[in-house]
Scaffold this motif. Sequence first.
Motif, mmCIF file in Angstrom:
data_model
loop_
_atom_site.group_PDB
_atom_site.id
_atom_site.type_symbol
_atom_site.label_atom_id
_atom_site.label_comp_id
_atom_site.label_asym_id
_atom_site.label_seq_id
_atom_site.Cartn_x
_atom_site.Cartn_y
_atom_site.Cartn_z
ATOM 1 N N LEU A 255 0.838 -1.202 0.000
ATOM 2 C CA LEU A 255 0.000 0.000 0.000
ATOM 3 C C LEU A 255 0.877 1.257 0.000
ATOM 4 N N LYS A 256 1.964 1.227 0.751
ATOM 5 C CA LYS A 256 2.868 2.380 0.773
ATOM 6 C C LYS A 256 3.464 2.627 -0.605
ATOM 7 N N VAL A 257 3.786 1.550 -1.327
ATOM 8 C CA VAL A 257 4.283 1.696 -2.696
ATOM 9 C C VAL A 257 3.252 2.414 -3.558
ATOM 10 N N GLN A 258 1.975 2.189 -3.260
ATOM 11 C CA GLN A 258 0.892 2.825 -4.005
ATOM 12 C C GLN A 258 0.584 4.241 -3.499
ATOM 13 N N GLY A 259 1.378 4.721 -2.550
ATOM 14 C CA GLY A 259 1.193 6.080 -2.048
ATOM 15 C C GLY A 259 0.221 6.199 -0.894
ATOM 16 N N VAL A 260 -0.114 5.065 -0.256
ATOM 17 C CA VAL A 260 -1.072 5.049 0.845
ATOM 18 C C VAL A 260 -0.322 4.924 2.164
ATOM 19 N N ASP A 261 -0.640 5.779 3.113
ATOM 20 C CA ASP A 261 0.034 5.767 4.424
ATOM 21 C C ASP A 261 -0.558 4.646 5.279
ATOM 22 N N ALA A 262 -0.094 3.408 5.031
ATOM 23 C CA ALA A 262 -0.670 2.240 5.698
ATOM 24 C C ALA A 262 -0.102 2.009 7.091
ATOM 25 N N GLY A 263 0.939 2.721 7.465
ATOM 26 C CA GLY A 263 1.448 2.657 8.820
ATOM 27 C C GLY A 263 2.102 1.341 9.182
ATOM 28 N N TYR A 264 1.956 0.983 10.464
ATOM 29 C CA TYR A 264 2.632 -0.180 11.034
ATOM 30 C C TYR A 264 1.597 -1.182 11.532
ATOM 31 N N CYS A 265 2.051 -2.408 11.765
ATOM 32 C CA CYS A 265 1.237 -3.399 12.451
ATOM 33 C C CYS A 265 1.469 -3.277 13.951
ATOM 34 N N ARG A 266 0.476 -3.653 14.719
ATOM 35 C CA ARG A 266 0.599 -3.623 16.174
ATOM 36 C C ARG A 266 1.383 -4.838 16.672
ATOM 37 N N LYS A 267 2.177 -4.605 17.706
ATOM 38 C CA LYS A 267 2.873 -5.719 18.334
ATOM 39 C C LYS A 267 1.861 -6.629 19.011
ATOM 40 N N PRO A 268 2.138 -7.921 19.073
ATOM 41 C CA PRO A 268 3.428 -8.569 18.850
ATOM 42 C C PRO A 268 3.768 -8.892 17.399
ATOM 43 N N MET A 269 2.977 -8.429 16.435
ATOM 44 C CA MET A 269 3.409 -8.583 15.046
ATOM 45 C C MET A 269 4.704 -7.818 14.847
ATOM 46 N N ALA A 274 14.785 -4.700 6.546
ATOM 47 C CA ALA A 274 15.103 -4.028 5.283
ATOM 48 C C ALA A 274 14.904 -4.961 4.087
ATOM 49 N N ALA A 275 15.296 -6.223 4.270
ATOM 50 C CA ALA A 275 15.145 -7.188 3.178
ATOM 51 C C ALA A 275 13.667 -7.446 2.892
ATOM 52 N N GLY A 276 12.856 -7.487 3.953
ATOM 53 C CA GLY A 276 11.420 -7.706 3.782
ATOM 54 C C GLY A 276 10.746 -6.548 3.085
ATOM 55 N N VAL A 277 11.160 -5.329 3.420
ATOM 56 C CA VAL A 277 10.608 -4.145 2.767
ATOM 57 C C VAL A 277 10.969 -4.151 1.285
ATOM 58 N N LYS A 278 12.206 -4.497 0.998
ATOM 59 C CA LYS A 278 12.644 -4.573 -0.400
ATOM 60 C C LYS A 278 11.841 -5.622 -1.154
ATOM 61 N N GLN A 279 11.624 -6.774 -0.506
ATOM 62 C CA GLN A 279 10.864 -7.841 -1.142
ATOM 63 C C GLN A 279 9.424 -7.410 -1.410
ATOM 64 N N ALA A 280 8.832 -6.682 -0.474
ATOM 65 C CA ALA A 280 7.459 -6.198 -0.656
ATOM 66 C C ALA A 280 7.364 -5.282 -1.870
ATOM 67 N N LYS A 281 8.347 -4.422 -2.025
ATOM 68 C CA LYS A 281 8.357 -3.529 -3.182
ATOM 69 C C LYS A 281 8.483 -4.316 -4.481
ATOM 70 N N ILE A 283 7.460 -7.391 -4.918
ATOM 71 C CA ILE A 283 6.179 -8.069 -5.122
ATOM 72 C C ILE A 283 5.195 -7.119 -5.823
ATOM 73 N N ALA A 284 5.159 -5.885 -5.373
ATOM 74 C CA ALA A 284 4.272 -4.910 -5.994
ATOM 75 C C ALA A 284 4.628 -4.699 -7.463
ATOM 76 N N GLU A 285 5.911 -4.641 -7.749
ATOM 77 C CA GLU A 285 6.354 -4.401 -9.127
ATOM 78 C C GLU A 285 6.048 -5.602 -10.045
ATOM 79 N N ARG A 286 6.206 -6.805 -9.499
ATOM 80 C CA ARG A 286 6.063 -8.005 -10.324
ATOM 81 C C ARG A 286 4.623 -8.476 -10.487
#
Length: 288
Positions: A255-269, A274-281, A283-286
């Motif tokens: 959602l952030k890649v799409q320009g939406v301020d989706a924020g964070y998940c609540r703990k304990p999530m 950094a690698a996960g954020v890169k992977q998410a981006k 995924i959006a591209e592919r």
Amino acid sequence: MKGLYTALMCSFDEKGNVNEKGLREIVRYNIDVQQVDGLYVNGSTGENFLISKEQKKQIFDVVKNEAGDDVKLIAQVGALNLDEAVELAQYATNLGYNAISAVTPFYYKFDFDEIKDYYNTILDSVDNDLIIYSIPALTGVNMNLEQFGELFENEKVIGVKFTAPDFFLLERIRHAYPDKLIYSGFDEMLLSASVLNVDGAIGSTFNVNGRRAKQIFELAQNGQIGEARELQKVTNDLIAAILDNGLYPTIKEILKVQGVDAGYCRKPMKALDAAGVKQAKQIAERHL
């Protein structure tokens, strides 16, 4: 009330507070870009079981204020504390939500009479319709055809969010209760459920894949199964990639890649590294 409903995400700040600006952006993105038919608010995808009663009310407020009457709204009010479920049902009904929904009571091994009383108690408190939220893998509550039938005897129980892979039971419910609404709850099984003539679906990945999901549903309704199967394959490639990277935080990063301020998940999530954020981006591209 038929159609595709997003199991709505909620934007939280780093301290776990509701990020109202971000929540409004998620609502608008689902309505204006994903073009879903409705929003299912404060379900599992909204991290409902990690937040306080007051936060749930705040979310109901913000979503209704932002969405208005643009789409149908379903308020998930289920809780282990029945008094809280009743209070939330009344609150959402007073706000003008089109229907309420409630997860089956979980954790303790409630018998069916207790489950039935739970639903009837909620419904006795409001002038609104209710959709059962059945998700046996997480609640441990497996209801059979006869038990669904007993719940359906209450005319205010208008349907079920069926989040289970038991398509034999799904077909039996569809055949026995043609006038009740059945929503598919597993995004990766949307086509299979649509072939059994469900009335719609409620899904977490619809936050980023709603338009494609709607195409699958409509193609299946029109008998264009081959085309729908191809889109389900593309969708399942997306879902597999998201699950492998972490369901809710990955959807928020997309959602952030799409320009939406989706924020964070609540703990304990946990947050993506950094690698996960890169992977998410990626995924959006592919996949989108």
